[in-house]
Design a protein around this motif. Structure first.
Motif, PDB file in Angstrom:
ATOM      1  N   LYS A 137       0.840  -1.218   0.000  1.00 23.23           N
ATOM      2  CA  LYS A 137       0.000   0.000   0.000  1.00 23.23           C
ATOM      3  C   LYS A 137       0.869   1.260   0.000  1.00 23.23           C
ATOM      4  O   LYS A 137       0.574   2.226  -0.690  1.00 23.23           O
ATOM      5  CB  LYS A 137      -0.896   0.011   1.243  1.00 23.23           C
ATOM      6  CG  LYS A 137      -1.913  -1.097   1.271  1.00 23.23           C
ATOM      7  CD  LYS A 137      -3.167  -0.676   0.543  1.00 23.23           C
ATOM      8  CE  LYS A 137      -4.243  -1.734   0.656  1.00 23.23           C
ATOM      9  NZ  LYS A 137      -5.387  -1.459  -0.194  1.00 23.23           N
ATOM     10  N   GLN A 157       2.387   1.977  -3.333  1.00 23.63           N
ATOM     11  CA  GLN A 157       1.398   2.531  -4.284  1.00 23.63           C
ATOM     12  C   GLN A 157       0.871   3.889  -3.826  1.00 23.63           C
ATOM     13  O   GLN A 157      -0.035   4.438  -4.440  1.00 23.63           O
ATOM     14  CB  GLN A 157       0.217   1.566  -4.438  1.00 23.63           C
ATOM     15  CG  GLN A 157       0.579   0.213  -5.008  1.00 23.63           C
ATOM     16  CD  GLN A 157       1.204   0.298  -6.389  1.00 23.63           C
ATOM     17  OE1 GLN A 157       0.815   1.133  -7.202  1.00 23.63           O
ATOM     18  NE2 GLN A 157       2.198  -0.523  -6.645  1.00 23.63           N
ATOM     19  N   GLU A 158       1.398   4.388  -2.707  1.00 27.59           N
ATOM     20  CA  GLU A 158       0.980   5.676  -2.120  1.00 27.59           C
ATOM     21  C   GLU A 158      -0.496   5.666  -1.736  1.00 27.59           C
ATOM     22  O   GLU A 158      -1.188   6.666  -1.843  1.00 27.59           O
ATOM     23  CB  GLU A 158       1.303   6.837  -3.063  1.00 27.59           C
ATOM     24  CG  GLU A 158       2.803   6.947  -3.297  1.00 27.59           C
ATOM     25  CD  GLU A 158       3.179   8.033  -4.284  1.00 27.59           C
ATOM     26  OE1 GLU A 158       3.437   9.152  -3.842  1.00 27.59           O
ATOM     27  OE2 GLU A 158       3.211   7.730  -5.489  1.00 27.59           O
ATOM     28  N   GLU A 159      -0.965   4.514  -1.253  1.00 29.88           N
ATOM     29  CA  GLU A 159      -2.359   4.407  -0.797  1.00 29.88           C
ATOM     30  C   GLU A 159      -2.453   4.586   0.715  1.00 29.88           C
ATOM     31  O   GLU A 159      -3.551   4.724   1.256  1.00 29.88           O
ATOM     32  CB  GLU A 159      -2.934   3.041  -1.211  1.00 29.88           C
ATOM     33  CG  GLU A 159      -3.110   2.927  -2.721  1.00 29.88           C
ATOM     34  CD  GLU A 159      -3.514   1.544  -3.170  1.00 29.88           C
ATOM     35  OE1 GLU A 159      -3.829   0.693  -2.318  1.00 29.88           O
ATOM     36  OE2 GLU A 159      -3.514   1.310  -4.397  1.00 29.88           O
TER      37      GLU A 159
END
Ligand code: SF4
Length: 186
Positions: A138, A141-143
């Motif tokens: 995460k 993915q820069e989530e």
């Protein structure tokens, strides 16, 4: 540029069987970084911070205007070979720069494993993810933001935290302002 000199060698935090090093460059290479980024195509370039991170055969190398840091290096001989390659690559690219377009794009994200190896690795789930590896996916993915992992702020993880935050910041990821001045790894 004539010389890149190793000024520090330490155990690698991501892989205890390897080393990391810090070297200084005798010339400011800021100007050539976008051209190196063009030549490499798969680097992580942060134009604002003037950093370029390269993953080369598993080694993680970050160039700053006057410094180089690298992790997951086999040994001192490997470190010197990497620096010889870098020196030639920088000088050759500098000589060819007038025939090239500078490239200011980031291109790559960090690899999940690069992040995972610097997390606490205890799978406590306090971040809402099933494991540190899920969190690394995460984060990559820069989530999620790194601050969701509260454990990384414990004293036991000080060295890993400094290195991870430096890596994230230099690669253009969001890092709390309070950690922008860390010089870990340099
Ligand atoms: S809070 Fe941190 S240590 Fe706990 S699972 Fe998430 S990433 Fe791992």
């Amino acid at each position: 540029m004539q010389e890149i000199k190793i000024v520090g060698i330490l155990p690698c935090l991501a892989d205890p069987e390897k080393i990391r090093f810090h070297a200084v460059i005798d010339t400011d290479i800021s100007e050539v970084l976008p051209y190196l980024n063009r030549a490499l195509k798969a680097a992580i370039y942060n134009h604002q911070a003037h950093t370029l991170t390269i993953v080369k055969e598993g080694r993680l190398i970050t160039l700053y205007p006057r410094q180089v840091t690298a992790g997951k290096i086999q040994d001192e001989k490997d470190a010197r070979q990497i620096l010889d390659w870098l020196k030639n690559f920088i000088n050759e690219t500098y000589q060819k720069r007038e025939t090239m377009e500078p490239d200011y794009q980031r291109h790559q994200r960090l690899g999940v494993l690069e992040i995972y190896k610097l997390l606490p690795g205890i799978n406590c789930r306090e971040c809402g993810q099933a494991s540190c590896l899920s969190f690394a996916v995460k984060l990559c993915q820069e989530e999620v933001e790194i601050t969701k992992c509260k454990r990384i702020f414990l004293a036991d993880y000080t060295e890993k935290r400094k290195m991870l935050f430096t890596l994230l910041k230099d690669s253009g990821y969001l890092v709390p302002q309070a950690f922008h001045q860390t010089d870990e790894g340099k």
